[in-house]
Design an enzyme around this catalytic site. Structure first.
Site, short mmCIF file in Angstrom:
data_model
loop_
_atom_site.label_atom_id
_atom_site.label_comp_id
_atom_site.label_asym_id
_atom_site.label_seq_id
_atom_site.Cartn_x
_atom_site.Cartn_y
_atom_site.Cartn_z
N HIS A 95 0.81 -1.09 -0.14
CA HIS A 95 -0.02 -0.15 -0.09
C HIS A 95 0.89 1.30 0.07
O HIS A 95 0.45 2.09 -0.29
CB HIS A 95 -0.99 -0.06 1.33
CG HIS A 95 -2.06 0.62 0.84
ND1 HIS A 95 -2.28 1.81 0.30
CD2 HIS A 95 -3.62 0.37 1.33
CE1 HIS A 95 -3.65 2.09 0.25
NE2 HIS A 95 -4.27 1.24 0.91
N CYS A 96 1.99 1.32 0.39
CA CYS A 96 2.99 2.42 0.55
C CYS A 96 3.26 2.64 -1.05
O CYS A 96 3.87 4.06 -1.17
CB CYS A 96 4.28 2.12 1.25
SG CYS A 96 5.18 1.07 0.42
#
Length: 463
Positions: free
Chosen positions: A137-138
């Site tokens: 998700h980063c």
């Protein structure tokens, strides 16, 4: 040299705060057969993936986190670590595919390597095969991830439903329009007054939204089995409904697609609570609803551009049509009350704070045992037309949301072609009835569609 924003790095911090979670997002593409030759398939996927610089890079954190982590090229990139192959046990049905998906997603990505994996899955029924793409998700939010996945297809990204979201057409003006320049001094006072009024109104709305969000996070909701510590194991299920059926409900009741999707989720969660012997109450389902603030010109950038809303979904209402109308009112009130603006303001403010301070604050906040929010529901606009990979049509695309912050369930809503797909991730122990949750969503959409065409009572039978 590129650095992660504090917001993007926050997903790494949130993952560090709970050793039981993996904050990777994913999607399963089910394709028609036969599966291509192994070498040709790996070569094609490798070539397309390597076009994306972020998938060739690793995160390098700085000593004591005094400055933001860097994206640096992996000098020893080996795609054999990332492109993997698996086969489902006979009969290769959805149950087997969902079980494999849950197991593949629950494992954290290795931070010593680029933060993605691609699984080639053989052995599906009806001579089909699948690809599971897993990305941290980063790197990207839902919309950016969908652009990445669509970019792996034969025709590239193509048209997606992302253009239909409000943020795609908004100009980043912080809630008001800049006035046109004028040399008329009589207009200056008028312009100054209007600008000050707009700023004051925007600030008031943002502050009001921020108060609502903080109150939602601090104030505990009703006791629920949907919220609490999670294990490292996951379950996964998915269901799809025709977009035409959803559109008919939107037209009949003057609501949005997102309203219909959340109403269907509401009804299924109501049934889940009742299966557990829990009485659905007005504050039983405070839900984290991410809202995209990604403009159309930033569609292809790999980062996170989201705000949040935290509405109560009306699980205490037994009538499905009333549920839908209540969802519509509550989302409209959340938007008008400034929650979306407040979330955006917080994200913008994080960028202005020194990274060392911001990352420690995020770690502290994500490690707190919040009890106010119990579920996540995120809507991701996908490709408008079916994709192809090496000449094979992508028949289904199933979103896989992550879990964190003591939320034991997460639902991702994806529009793909002519379908609306719901992908559900749950904690293995706390929510074994994930298939029933998926089936309940489809049933709720069917009942709403029937009510749209032939209005009739939709209340649950009494007694």
């Amino acid at each position: 040299m590129e650095r992660l924003t504090a917001f993007d790095a926050g997903f790494l911090d949130a993952e560090d705060a709970d050793r039981h979670v993996s904050l990777a997002v994913g999607a399963v593409s089910v394709l028609e057969g036969p599966v291509p030759d192994q070498h040709e398939l790996v070569a094609a996927i490798s070539e397309r993936i390597l076009r994306v610089p972020r998938l060739r890079q690793v995160v390098r954190r700085q000593p004591l986190d005094l400055s933001a982590p860097e994206w640096v090229d992996d000098p020893a990139l080996d795609l054999a670590h990332h492109i993997r192959r698996a086969a489902l046990p006979h009969p290769g049905d959805d149950e087997a595919l969902f079980r494999f998906t849950a197991e593949a997603m629950e494992t954290r990505l290795d931070r010593e390597r680029p933060l993605w994996q691609c699984w080639i899955i053989e052995g599906l029924a009806e001579d089909r095969w699948a690809m599971l793409m897993k990305v941290h998700h980063c790197i990207a939010d839902g919309i950016a991830t969908m652009h990445l996945l669509a970019g792996l297809s034969d025709g590239g990204e193509g048209e997606t439903y992302a253009g239909a979201i409000r943020a795609a057409h908004e100009r980043p003006q912080n809630g008001f329009s800049l006035p046109a320049l004028t040399l008329n001094p009589l207009r200056w006072a008028h312009i100054a007054w209007n600008t000050a009024s707009a700023l004051t109104a925007t600030a008031a709305m943002t502050i009001g939204g921020a108060v609502e969000i903080v109150d939602s996070l601090v104030r505990p909701g009703s006791s629920s089995s949907l919220n609490g510590p999670v294990t490292t194991m996951r379950r996964y299920s998915a269901v799809q409904v025709p977009l035409a059926r959803v559109a008919s409900v939107c037209q009949a009741f003057d609501v949005t697609l997102n309203d219909v999707a959340l109403a269907a989720i509401t009804d299924s969660y109501r049934a889940a609570l009742k299966r557990r012997g829990e009485e659905p109450r007005h504050n039983s389902l405070r839900t984290l609803v991410p809202v995209s603030v990604r403009s159309d010109d930033a569609a292809g950038r790999f980062d996170n551009r989201v705000s949040v809303m935290l509405p109560y979904l009306p699980v205490d209402e037994p009538d499905r049509v009333e549920q839908l109308q209540a969802v519509h009112r509550r989302l409209r009130r959340a938007k008008g009350g400034g929650q979306r603006q407040a979330g955006s303001a917080v994200v913008a403010a994080v960028k202005l704070v020194p990274f060392a301070l911001a990352t420690r604050a995020i770690r502290l906040l994500t490690s707190l045992p919040q009890r106010g929010v119990v579920a996540l529901a995120t809507n991701v606009p996908g490709p408008q037309h079916r994709l192809q990979v090496m000449g094979r049509e992508v028949l289904r695309m199933l979103p896989v949301p992550p879990m964190a912050l003591r939320l034991r369930t997460a639902v991702a809503i994806l529009s793909y072609g002519d379908d609306l797909v719901f992908g559900i991730t749950t904690d293995f122990d706390a929510f074994p009835d994930v298939d029933e949750l998926a089936a309940g969503i489809a049933e709720a959409v069917t009942c709403l569609s029937a009510a749209a065409h032939h209005p009739r009572p939709t209340r649950e039978p009494r007694g």
